[in-house]
Design an enzyme around this catalytic site. Structure first.
Site, PDB file in Angstrom:
ATOM      1  N   GLN A 104       0.821  -1.207   0.000  1.00  0.00           N
ATOM      2  CA  GLN A 104       0.000   0.000   0.000  1.00  0.00           C
ATOM      3  C   GLN A 104       0.859   1.262   0.000  1.00  0.00           C
ATOM      4  OE1 GLN A 104      -3.403  -1.845   2.835  1.00  0.00           O
ATOM      5  NE2 GLN A 104      -3.504   0.350   2.584  1.00  0.00           N
ATOM      6  N   SER A 141       4.320  -6.623   2.655  1.00  0.00           N
ATOM      7  CA  SER A 141       2.964  -6.654   3.217  1.00  0.00           C
ATOM      8  C   SER A 141       1.960  -7.142   2.176  1.00  0.00           C
ATOM      9  CB  SER A 141       2.610  -5.266   3.770  1.00  0.00           C
ATOM     10  OG  SER A 141       1.378  -5.294   4.451  1.00  0.00           O
ATOM     11  N   LEU A 142       1.059  -6.275   1.726  1.00  0.00           N
ATOM     12  CA  LEU A 142       0.104  -6.647   0.684  1.00  0.00           C
ATOM     13  C   LEU A 142       0.802  -7.271  -0.521  1.00  0.00           C
ATOM     14  CD1 LEU A 142      -2.628  -6.454  -0.939  1.00  0.00           C
ATOM     15  CD2 LEU A 142      -1.780  -4.224  -1.688  1.00  0.00           C
ATOM     16  N   ARG A 176      -9.404  -8.668   3.120  1.00  0.00           N
ATOM     17  CA  ARG A 176      -8.317  -8.334   4.045  1.00  0.00           C
ATOM     18  C   ARG A 176      -8.360  -6.841   4.364  1.00  0.00           C
ATOM     19  NH1 ARG A 176      -2.757  -6.656   3.247  1.00  0.00           N
ATOM     20  NH2 ARG A 176      -1.295  -7.579   4.734  1.00  0.00           N
ATOM     21  N   HIS A 208      -0.084  -3.801  10.851  1.00  0.00           N
ATOM     22  CA  HIS A 208       1.004  -4.651  11.357  1.00  0.00           C
ATOM     23  C   HIS A 208       1.271  -4.488  12.856  1.00  0.00           C
ATOM     24  CE1 HIS A 208       1.807  -6.345   7.480  1.00  0.00           C
ATOM     25  NE2 HIS A 208       1.819  -5.144   6.974  1.00  0.00           N
ATOM     26  N   GLN A 224       1.003 -12.421   9.491  1.00  0.00           N
ATOM     27  CA  GLN A 224       1.578 -11.227   8.861  1.00  0.00           C
ATOM     28  C   GLN A 224       0.771  -9.972   9.181  1.00  0.00           C
ATOM     29  OE1 GLN A 224       0.478  -9.424   5.514  1.00  0.00           O
ATOM     30  NE2 GLN A 224       2.224  -9.959   4.206  1.00  0.00           N
TER      31      GLN A 224
END
Length: 316
Positions: A13, A94-95, A119, A203, A252
């Site tokens: 992101q 991440s994503l 998500r 996170h 995660q």
């Protein structure tokens, strides 16, 4: 054609912007075809939204996540269509891990679009707007950032969550605790503590409710073993068991992203160059700070696609 010396990395992101991939789409129908597939899953015209915005709409987490995934997969498909080399290793920030896993054959593309939309929804709803926040700490060593977060908690949550590159760590947690930690970091010598324009403390442990809900969704999704190794954020390992991959994705959501360690693992695995597959050039910039000797190129327009193909041929 295969290259054990080339790694692919996929952005998360923040890399989205209106008009992205327009040049590639004008030359290759495959780009819009990929976005049309995603639109069928989402129920709205994703390509129109990515081209016209508004940027505030694109920045909504449940829209951002399928947008970046789709853009990365479109470039990957184009890379394959053009006869690009098969990388020796993949990872995503991440994503971006979902982009990597989709391109590695673990998750079907349509399934991945649906997964990351959900998500995003779970992550957004886990913490009410205004309650959580994130900030980038610039110019302070890891240990001092971690210590500042511990000192700033005062009954709330704040922690270092993205270890992006030397001198740039992102912290997340309750808004007031993030502010306190940022001030303590500046007192300890940080050049800047920049609040990030995000809608949730990604996170951090505050994302645990999102992870719990998402675990049930992942359990119902079909996963395969990867065709290409993917170094996952959680665990920093290339899992091949679909159940382990799923479990890592759940963890995660509320665990730090160890990007510095990820790229260092690329280096120790023999990777000499990385291609950032997706919009923006954030990860290539991090690479210059983590492993300056490792060539890094962002691939998201005609010129960078051609340059990447010539780089690939030189090491294949």
């Amino acid at each position: 054609m295969n290259s054990s010396h080339t790694g692919f990395i996929f952005p998360g992101q923040g890399s989205q912007k209106p008009g992205m991939l327009a040049e590639l789409a004008d030359s290759y129908a495959l780009v819009k075809e990929t976005f049309a597939q995603a639109s069928d899953v989402l129920g709205y015209d994703l390509w129109a939204l990515t081209q016209s915005g508004p940027a505030e709409e694109l920045a909504k987490t449940h829209i951002t996540q399928p947008t970046i995934l789709t853009a990365s997969v479109a470039i990957w498909r184009l890379w394959q269509e053009q006869g690009g080399i098969k990388p020796g290793l993949m990872a995503g920030h991440s994503l971006g891990e979902y982009s990597a896993l989709t391109c590695a054959g673990v998750i079907d593309f349509a399934d991945a679009v649906s997964l990351v939309q959900q998500r995003g929804q779970f992550m957004q709803s886990a913490v009410p707007l205004g309650v959580g926040g994130m900030a980038a700490i610039i110019g302070l060593e890891d240990a001092k950032v971690i210590a500042a977060c511990e000192q700033a908690k005062q009954g709330e949550e704040v922690a270092a969550v993205n270890f992006n590159c030397p001198g740039q760590i992102v912290i997340a947690g309750h808004s007031d605790a993030v502010t306190r930690a940022g001030e303590l970091c500046k007192e300890a010598g940080a050049k800047r503590a920049l609040p990030l324009p995000v809608s949730a403390p990604f996170h951090s442990v505050l994302m645990k409710p999102a992870a719990d809900k998402f675990a049930a969704v992942l359990d119902g999704a079909s996963f395969n073993s990867p065709d290409i190794p993917v170094l996952q954020n959680f665990g920093l390992d290339c899992a091949t068991d679909p159940d382990v991959i799923r479990n890592n994705l759940v963890n995660q959501i509320f665990s730090p992203v160890p990007w510095i360690d990820t790229i260092n693992k690329f280096d120790s695995s023999g990777i000499k160059q990385v291609l950032e597959i997706g919009p923006g050039n954030v990860l290539a910039g991090f690479n210059k700070r983590i492993q300056p000797e490792m060539d890094a190129l962002s691939v998201n327009d005609l010129a960078s696609l051609e340059k990447a193909k010539s780089l690939g041929e030189s090491v294949a």
